[in-house]
Design a protein around this motif. Structure first.
Motif, PDB file in Angstrom:
ATOM      1  N   GLU A 171       0.829  -1.210   0.000  1.00 25.96           N
ATOM      2  CA  GLU A 171       0.000   0.000   0.000  1.00 25.96           C
ATOM      3  C   GLU A 171       0.862   1.259   0.000  1.00 25.96           C
ATOM      4  OE1 GLU A 171      -0.400  -2.597   1.904  1.00 25.96           O
ATOM      5  OE2 GLU A 171      -2.290  -3.408   1.137  1.00 25.96           O
ATOM      6  N   SER A 174       2.591   1.504  -3.504  1.00 25.56           N
ATOM      7  CA  SER A 174       1.660   1.915  -4.564  1.00 25.56           C
ATOM      8  C   SER A 174       1.365   3.402  -4.491  1.00 25.56           C
ATOM      9  CB  SER A 174       0.362   1.108  -4.474  1.00 25.56           C
ATOM     10  OG  SER A 174      -0.329   1.362  -3.271  1.00 25.56           O
ATOM     11  N   ALA A 188       4.284   5.087 -12.569  1.00 25.86           N
ATOM     12  CA  ALA A 188       3.133   4.296 -13.014  1.00 25.86           C
ATOM     13  C   ALA A 188       3.300   3.878 -14.478  1.00 25.86           C
ATOM     14  CB  ALA A 188       1.846   5.096 -12.847  1.00 25.86           C
ATOM     15  N   MET A 211       0.368  -5.059  -7.678  1.00 30.93           N
ATOM     16  CA  MET A 211       0.789  -3.667  -7.558  1.00 30.93           C
ATOM     17  C   MET A 211       0.059  -2.781  -8.558  1.00 30.93           C
ATOM     18  SD  MET A 211       2.575  -1.513  -5.879  1.00 30.93           S
ATOM     19  CE  MET A 211       3.706  -2.576  -4.961  1.00 30.93           C
ATOM     20  N   GLN A 212      -0.123  -3.250  -9.799  1.00 29.11           N
ATOM     21  CA  GLN A 212      -0.799  -2.402 -10.780  1.00 29.11           C
ATOM     22  C   GLN A 212      -2.238  -2.120 -10.364  1.00 29.11           C
ATOM     23  OE1 GLN A 212      -3.387  -3.199 -13.155  1.00 29.11           O
ATOM     24  NE2 GLN A 212      -3.680  -5.288 -12.377  1.00 29.11           N
ATOM     25  N   LEU A 214      -3.353  -1.891  -7.235  1.00 25.67           N
ATOM     26  CA  LEU A 214      -3.292  -0.912  -6.148  1.00 25.67           C
ATOM     27  C   LEU A 214      -2.960   0.483  -6.678  1.00 25.67           C
ATOM     28  CD1 LEU A 214      -1.354  -2.987  -3.432  1.00 25.67           C
ATOM     29  CD2 LEU A 214      -3.789  -2.383  -3.420  1.00 25.67           C
ATOM     30  N   VAL A 215      -2.034   0.551  -7.615  1.00 26.37           N
ATOM     31  CA  VAL A 215      -1.654   1.844  -8.203  1.00 26.37           C
ATOM     32  C   VAL A 215      -2.824   2.440  -8.971  1.00 26.37           C
ATOM     33  CG1 VAL A 215      -0.162   2.964  -9.916  1.00 26.37           C
ATOM     34  CG2 VAL A 215       0.804   1.320  -8.290  1.00 26.37           C
ATOM     35  N   GLU A 218      -5.216   3.904  -6.558  1.00 23.42           N
ATOM     36  CA  GLU A 218      -4.651   5.116  -5.966  1.00 23.42           C
ATOM     37  C   GLU A 218      -4.773   6.300  -6.924  1.00 23.42           C
ATOM     38  OE1 GLU A 218      -2.902   6.887  -2.635  1.00 23.42           O
ATOM     39  OE2 GLU A 218      -3.256   4.728  -2.835  1.00 23.42           O
TER      40      GLU A 218
END
Length: 234
Positions: A171, A174, A188, A211-212, A214-215, A218
């Motif tokens: 978290e 990200s 990103a 991760m992608q 979560l990003v 965000e």
């Protein structure tokens, strides 16, 4: 994939070049040549292979003599190197992907052309290793291919002794990736490009896949709040 090109576009800004990474000392030409000679000496007369796991896959900047799928055991991709330049700034630091201990990593192994070996190797080292403080982030790793085990050079393989990297909770990582952008583009964008090219090679990295997502969440939340400044008052 949740991290769409439209979301990535929201992270791109026009950022000026603020010079070298803070606290790091740029390599001089003599130091670069010494580093290249050392690698050539270690390789000897054997073919020189490069293991690529990130941007080198989709942007090697040299014409390899050969390329093939490869797996490194005992290492995995991780956004754990804090940066303040290229895809980040001092005001908004980001994270660069490196290899950390544990697990396994699927990637591509390139063979440098014998006729251009010195020239391509020097250009590659100059691109990846720009500072004295990161000279030890180069390693020879055994990589498994269909043709057997090869010894390959890789960049940004972290060691505890060097102490340059620090894995973060997903978290927290990200949040940095979603916000950071520098003269070279955004973190990103780097994440998106890497996943797209890995998928083109038939490679799935579950850590990057998480991760992608979560990003993407965000970025969407960040720009939603910016477009609705009165939301919190209602």
């Amino acid at each position: 994939m949740m991290l769409t090109p439209d979301l990535v576009a929201l992270t791109i800004r026009d950022v000026r070049d603020d010079g070298p990474e803070p606290g790091w000392t740029p390599l001089c030409e003599a130091e670069l040549d010494k580093l290249v000679r050392g690698i050539e000496s270690e390789a000897g007369d054997d073919p020189l292979f490069i293991f690529a796991y990130g941007s080198l896959i989709w942007n090697p900047e040299f014409e390899p003599a050969s390329r093939e799928r490869a797996t490194v055991h005992g290492w995995h991709r991780s956004f754990s190197l804090k940066i303040e330049r290229w895809r980040a700034t001092s005001d908004q630091p980001g994270l660069m992907m490196v290899l950390e201990r544990g697990g396994q990593c699927d990637g591509i192994v390139f063979e440098l052309s014998a006729g251009r070996r010195r020239e391509d190797l020097r250009a590659l080292v100059a691109r990846e290793i720009k500072y004295r403080e990161v000279m030890e982030m180069i390693r020879w790793l055994p990589v498994r291919t269909k043709a057997g085990i090869r010894k390959a050079l890789t960049f940004w393989a972290s060691t505890k002794r060097v102490g340059l990297t620090r894995p973060l909770p997903a978290e927290q990582a990200s949040s940095l990736i979603a916000r950071a952008c520098g003269q070279g583009g955004s973190c990103a964008e780097y994440l998106h490009n890497t996943i797209v090219d890995l998928r083109a090679e038939g490679i799935h990295d579950r850590n990057l896949w998480r991760m992608q997502a979560l990003v993407a969440e965000e970025i969407a939340a960040l720009h939603s709040s910016r477009s609705c400044p009165s939301a919190e008052r209602r």
